[in-house]
Every structure is written in structure tokens, then in C-alpha cells.
Design a protein around this motif. Structure first.
Motif, PDB file in Angstrom:
ATOM      1  N   ASP A  49       0.861  -1.190   0.000  1.00 30.71           N
ATOM      2  CA  ASP A  49       0.000   0.000   0.000  1.00 30.71           C
ATOM      3  C   ASP A  49       0.895   1.238   0.000  1.00 30.71           C
ATOM      4  O   ASP A  49       1.834   1.331   0.803  1.00 30.71           O
ATOM      5  CB  ASP A  49      -0.882   0.055   1.258  1.00 30.71           C
ATOM      6  N   LEU A  50       0.610   2.189  -0.883  1.00 33.79           N
ATOM      7  CA  LEU A  50       1.418   3.411  -0.968  1.00 33.79           C
ATOM      8  C   LEU A  50       0.593   4.480  -1.654  1.00 33.79           C
ATOM      9  O   LEU A  50      -0.181   4.184  -2.571  1.00 33.79           O
ATOM     10  CB  LEU A  50       2.699   3.131  -1.761  1.00 33.79           C
ATOM     11  N   ARG A  51       0.749   5.724  -1.220  1.00 28.42           N
ATOM     12  CA  ARG A  51       0.004   6.812  -1.855  1.00 28.42           C
ATOM     13  C   ARG A  51       0.910   8.039  -1.996  1.00 28.42           C
ATOM     14  O   ARG A  51       1.843   8.249  -1.215  1.00 28.42           O
ATOM     15  CB  ARG A  51      -1.251   7.167  -1.053  1.00 28.42           C
ATOM     16  N   VAL A  52       0.618   8.826  -3.023  1.00 29.90           N
ATOM     17  CA  VAL A  52       1.315  10.093  -3.246  1.00 29.90           C
ATOM     18  C   VAL A  52       0.259  11.156  -3.486  1.00 29.90           C
ATOM     19  O   VAL A  52      -0.588  11.013  -4.374  1.00 29.90           O
ATOM     20  CB  VAL A  52       2.272  10.025  -4.461  1.00 29.90           C
ATOM     21  N   GLY A  53       0.299  12.218  -2.703  1.00 30.04           N
ATOM     22  CA  GLY A  53      -0.684  13.284  -2.816  1.00 30.04           C
ATOM     23  C   GLY A  53      -0.296  14.329  -3.844  1.00 30.04           C
ATOM     24  O   GLY A  53       0.838  14.386  -4.318  1.00 30.04           O
ATOM     25  N   ALA A  54      -1.248  15.165  -4.194  1.00 34.38           N
ATOM     26  CA  ALA A  54      -1.000  16.258  -5.140  1.00 34.38           C
ATOM     27  C   ALA A  54       0.055  17.208  -4.572  1.00 34.38           C
ATOM     28  O   ALA A  54      -0.027  17.631  -3.422  1.00 34.38           O
ATOM     29  CB  ALA A  54      -2.294  17.003  -5.413  1.00 34.38           C
ATOM     30  N   GLY A  55       1.054  17.537  -5.394  1.00 33.56           N
ATOM     31  CA  GLY A  55       2.098  18.477  -4.988  1.00 33.56           C
ATOM     32  C   GLY A  55       3.038  17.968  -3.919  1.00 33.56           C
ATOM     33  O   GLY A  55       3.696  18.752  -3.236  1.00 33.56           O
ATOM     34  N   GLU A  56       3.151  16.653  -3.785  1.00 28.29           N
ATOM     35  CA  GLU A  56       3.924  16.050  -2.702  1.00 28.29           C
ATOM     36  C   GLU A  56       5.147  15.326  -3.265  1.00 28.29           C
ATOM     37  O   GLU A  56       5.096  14.734  -4.340  1.00 28.29           O
ATOM     38  CB  GLU A  56       3.024  15.050  -1.967  1.00 28.29           C
ATOM     39  N   ILE A  57       6.259  15.369  -2.534  1.00 28.36           N
ATOM     40  CA  ILE A  57       7.404  14.515  -2.819  1.00 28.36           C
ATOM     41  C   ILE A  57       7.426  13.404  -1.781  1.00 28.36           C
ATOM     42  O   ILE A  57       7.484  13.655  -0.575  1.00 28.36           O
ATOM     43  CB  ILE A  57       8.736  15.295  -2.775  1.00 28.36           C
ATOM     44  N   VAL A  58       7.341  12.169  -2.251  1.00 20.82           N
ATOM     45  CA  VAL A  58       7.364  10.994  -1.383  1.00 20.82           C
ATOM     46  C   VAL A  58       8.561  10.144  -1.795  1.00 20.82           C
ATOM     47  O   VAL A  58       8.773   9.897  -2.988  1.00 20.82           O
ATOM     48  CB  VAL A  58       6.063  10.178  -1.523  1.00 20.82           C
ATOM     49  N   LEU A  69      10.296  20.841  -9.413  1.00 20.13           N
ATOM     50  CA  LEU A  69       9.066  20.136  -9.775  1.00 20.13           C
ATOM     51  C   LEU A  69       7.956  20.448  -8.783  1.00 20.13           C
ATOM     52  O   LEU A  69       6.810  20.720  -9.170  1.00 20.13           O
ATOM     53  CB  LEU A  69       9.294  18.614  -9.780  1.00 20.13           C
ATOM     54  N   LYS A  70       8.282  20.346  -7.510  1.00 20.04           N
ATOM     55  CA  LYS A  70       7.281  20.591  -6.468  1.00 20.04           C
ATOM     56  C   LYS A  70       6.709  22.008  -6.582  1.00 20.04           C
ATOM     57  O   LYS A  70       5.506  22.219  -6.451  1.00 20.04           O
ATOM     58  CB  LYS A  70       7.904  20.368  -5.092  1.00 20.04           C
ATOM     59  N   GLU A  71       7.594  22.959  -6.871  1.00 20.86           N
ATOM     60  CA  GLU A  71       7.145  24.356  -6.981  1.00 20.86           C
ATOM     61  C   GLU A  71       6.198  24.548  -8.163  1.00 20.86           C
ATOM     62  O   GLU A  71       5.348  25.429  -8.149  1.00 20.86           O
ATOM     63  CB  GLU A  71       8.364  25.276  -7.100  1.00 20.86           C
ATOM     64  N   GLY A 129       4.055  22.280  -9.023  1.00 19.76           N
ATOM     65  CA  GLY A 129       2.871  21.474  -8.768  1.00 19.76           C
ATOM     66  C   GLY A 129       2.946  20.045  -9.250  1.00 19.76           C
ATOM     67  O   GLY A 129       1.924  19.360  -9.344  1.00 19.76           O
ATOM     68  N   VAL A 130       4.161  19.575  -9.586  1.00 16.27           N
ATOM     69  CA  VAL A 130       4.325  18.188 -10.026  1.00 16.27           C
ATOM     70  C   VAL A 130       4.651  17.322  -8.814  1.00 16.27           C
ATOM     71  O   VAL A 130       5.552  17.639  -8.037  1.00 16.27           O
ATOM     72  CB  VAL A 130       5.461  18.059 -11.072  1.00 16.27           C
ATOM     73  N   SER A 131       3.911  16.250  -8.630  1.00 14.87           N
ATOM     74  CA  SER A 131       4.185  15.317  -7.538  1.00 14.87           C
ATOM     75  C   SER A 131       5.315  14.384  -7.939  1.00 14.87           C
ATOM     76  O   SER A 131       5.531  14.115  -9.123  1.00 14.87           O
ATOM     77  CB  SER A 131       2.943  14.494  -7.204  1.00 14.87           C
ATOM     78  N   VAL A 132       6.031  13.855  -6.935  1.00 14.08           N
ATOM     79  CA  VAL A 132       7.181  13.000  -7.187  1.00 14.08           C
ATOM     80  C   VAL A 132       7.137  11.775  -6.279  1.00 14.08           C
ATOM     81  O   VAL A 132       6.914  11.908  -5.070  1.00 14.08           O
ATOM     82  CB  VAL A 132       8.516  13.757  -6.935  1.00 14.08           C
ATOM     83  N   LEU A 133       7.346  10.598  -6.884  1.00 18.24           N
ATOM     84  CA  LEU A 133       7.661   9.394  -6.116  1.00 18.24           C
ATOM     85  C   LEU A 133       9.114   9.071  -6.427  1.00 18.24           C
ATOM     86  O   LEU A 133       9.462   8.712  -7.549  1.00 18.24           O
ATOM     87  CB  LEU A 133       6.753   8.223  -6.493  1.00 18.24           C
ATOM     88  N   LEU A 134       9.967   9.231  -5.429  1.00 20.37           N
ATOM     89  CA  LEU A 134      11.415   9.102  -5.599  1.00 20.37           C
ATOM     90  C   LEU A 134      11.890   7.792  -4.985  1.00 20.37           C
ATOM     91  O   LEU A 134      11.732   7.568  -3.789  1.00 20.37           O
ATOM     92  CB  LEU A 134      12.114  10.290  -4.921  1.00 20.37           C
ATOM     93  N   VAL A 135      12.453   6.927  -5.831  1.00 18.86           N
ATOM     94  CA  VAL A 135      13.108   5.712  -5.343  1.00 18.86           C
ATOM     95  C   VAL A 135      14.582   6.056  -5.160  1.00 18.86           C
ATOM     96  O   VAL A 135      15.256   6.434  -6.118  1.00 18.86           O
ATOM     97  CB  VAL A 135      12.946   4.552  -6.354  1.00 18.86           C
ATOM     98  N   GLN A 153      17.911  20.038  -6.573  1.00 20.57           N
ATOM     99  CA  GLN A 153      17.292  21.305  -6.987  1.00 20.57           C
ATOM    100  C   GLN A 153      16.185  21.056  -8.008  1.00 20.57           C
ATOM    101  O   GLN A 153      15.127  21.702  -7.972  1.00 20.57           O
ATOM    102  CB  GLN A 153      18.357  22.226  -7.604  1.00 20.57           C
ATOM    103  N   TYR A 154      16.439  20.130  -8.910  1.00 16.33           N
ATOM    104  CA  TYR A 154      15.443  19.755  -9.925  1.00 16.33           C
ATOM    105  C   TYR A 154      14.162  19.264  -9.261  1.00 16.33           C
ATOM    106  O   TYR A 154      13.049  19.669  -9.631  1.00 16.33           O
ATOM    107  CB  TYR A 154      16.067  18.670 -10.802  1.00 16.33           C
ATOM    108  N   LEU A 155      14.305  18.409  -8.256  1.00 16.00           N
ATOM    109  CA  LEU A 155      13.129  17.853  -7.576  1.00 16.00           C
ATOM    110  C   LEU A 155      12.327  18.951  -6.873  1.00 16.00           C
ATOM    111  O   LEU A 155      11.097  18.951  -6.889  1.00 16.00           O
ATOM    112  CB  LEU A 155      13.566  16.771  -6.581  1.00 16.00           C
ATOM    113  N   GLN A 156      13.031  19.896  -6.277  1.00 14.07           N
ATOM    114  CA  GLN A 156      12.337  21.015  -5.630  1.00 14.07           C
ATOM    115  C   GLN A 156      11.619  21.875  -6.673  1.00 14.07           C
ATOM    116  O   GLN A 156      10.514  22.372  -6.435  1.00 14.07           O
ATOM    117  CB  GLN A 156      13.336  21.869  -4.834  1.00 14.07           C
TER     118      GLN A 156
END
Length: 234
Positions: free
Chosen positions: A24-33, A180-182, A184-190, A175-178
Motif C-alpha cells: 500500500d502506498l500513496r502520493v498526494g497532489a504536490g507532494e514529494i514521497v 518540480l514541487k514548486e 505542482g508536479v508530484s514525485v515518487l522518488l526511489v 534542486q530539480y526535484l524542488q
């Protein structure tokens, strides 16, 4: 917070090998997980299953719709991006041609343009007419990240983006990941590097033996020495 990606009871197999055990895993809008864990515990299998590249059972919902069973190109058109660990560039094409290939057709209102990519990674602009196959590992990673963005995803799953990169390039990836968040792109980072994951994530999951063994905030993981020792430290 609205969940963009909602994975429930996900099982996946490679042949007779049972790799994911009811994740079970979830990623919200505008979130980096961030999804953490040692090599071989099933993290890459999870994102591949969500992207339609590994057969799986359970539920994968994206923007409220079930996507398990769809083909990868159909999932991408819905706005779920994926950056694989092996980078998958087109070696004989130039860096700029690779970026243009990433664009969705008939999309004029996307959040990202070539100029945005070059502003984020000036080195790519310098090397834009160079064949992608002769770029350095760090430059290829920048190219892969940016090519995925050119498809204007709402959520992007990124598998081990800092693997084998010099510290200076790792800082650029953060910096790239930040950025994205700014936008409004959500990220699931492995990711295996604990520091970068804890610095940029709102929530973290730890995986062990194909199952989630921890879910919480970076602060909670920092405070839980037992989980870090058992599931993360070498």
C-alpha cells in the motif's frame, strides 16, 4: 490532500518469484514521497508495476481511475511520468532531439519548454547538439529527467536518479526535484541516499522483503534508529 497515486494490496511476480507482497502506498497532489530500502527489496518493481511494465494484481489508481492492466504508453498519456534507473536515452540522437521526443503531441499549454530545461540545467544547453550517447553519466541523467518533464506529467516516478553521480550533480538533481514541487508536479522518488530523501520529502516509505515496513515523515524516520539499522544501513 487529494491522492494522485493510490496503490493498494499490490502483488507482483517475476516468473515464480513473488516480489511484492500486498504493498500500500500513496502520493498526494504536490507532494514529494520517497521510497527507501536496500537493493533487491522490490522498489523498482513497484514503480514498474505502477507503470504497466510488470504484471501485478491489486489496485493502482491514478487521479481516481484504475490503471492496473493498462499499457505503459496509455498510462503515460494520463499524466504519469517515469524515469527508469537505466536512463533509456536515444544514443544516436542529439540531446535536444531527445528532449523534443519527450513532448506530448498537440500539447501547447504544458508547464515546461526547452528553455525551462536549459535554465534548470545550463550544461544541457551547452551540449544540446551533441549525440546523447557521448554525454557523461551526469549529463545523461539530466537529459532523462528533463525528457520526462517535457511530457508534462502530473506525477513523476524517478528510480535512483543519483546513482553513480558526483556530489555536485546530486545537488543539481535535488534542486530539480524542488523545482518540480514548486510547479505542482508530484514525485515518487526511489532512492538509496538517505540524506537527499529526508531533505526534500514530505513523507517516506521504507521497503523490506517486498513489503512496506515503515511509513512516516522524515523526522519520524530520523528518530527511529531501529528501522534505519534493520532496513537501511549497510
Amino acid at each position: 490532500m487529494t491522492d494522485l497515486l493510490d496503490i493498494r494490496g499490490l502483488h507482483a511476480y517475476y516468473g515464480k518469484s513473488h516480489v511484492l507482497h500486498g504493498v500500500d502506498l500513496r502520493v498526494g497532489a504536490g507532494e514529494i514521497v520517497s521510497l527507501l530500502g536496500r537493493n533487491g527489496v522490490g522498489r523498482s518493481t513497484l514503480v514498474k508495476a505502477a507503470m504497466g511494465q510488470v504484471s501485478a494484481t491489486g489496485s493502482v489508481r491514478f487521479k481516481g481511475a484504475e490503471i492496473l492492466g493498462l499499457k505503459a504508453f496509455q498510462i503515460a498519456h494520463l499524466g504519469l511520468g517515469y524515469v527508469p534507473e537505466n536512463r533509456d536515452i536515444f544514443a544516436t540522437l542529439t540531446a535536444e532531439q531527445n528532449l523534443i521526443l519527450g513532448q506530448k503531441k498537440n500539447v501547447q499549454s504544458g508547464r515546461w519548454r526547452l528553455d525551462d530545461m536549459y535554465a534548470m540545467f545550463p550544461r544541457l544547453q551547452e551540449r544540446r547538439q551533441v549525440a546523447a550517447g557521448v554525454l557523461s553519466g551526469g549529463e545523461q541523467q539530466m537529459l532523462t529527467l528533463c525528457r520526462s518533464l517535457m511530457g508534462d506529467p502530473d506525477l513523476i516516478m524517478i528510480d535512483e536518479p543519483t546513482e553513480g553521480l558526483a556530489p555536485k550533480i546530486v545537488a543539481l538533481v535535488a534542486q530539480y526535484l524542488q523545482a518540480l514541487k514548486e510547479k505542482g508536479v508530484s514525485v515518487l522518488l526511489v532512492e538509496q541516499k538517505l540524506a537527499i530523501a529526508l531533505d526534500i520529502s514530505q513523507r517516506v516509505y521504507v521497503m523490506g522483503h517486498g513489503a512496506i515496513v515503515f511509513e512516516g515523515t522524515p523526522q519520524q524516520l530520523r528518530a527511529d534508529a531501529a528501522v534505519r539499522k534493520e532496513w537501511l544501513e549497510v
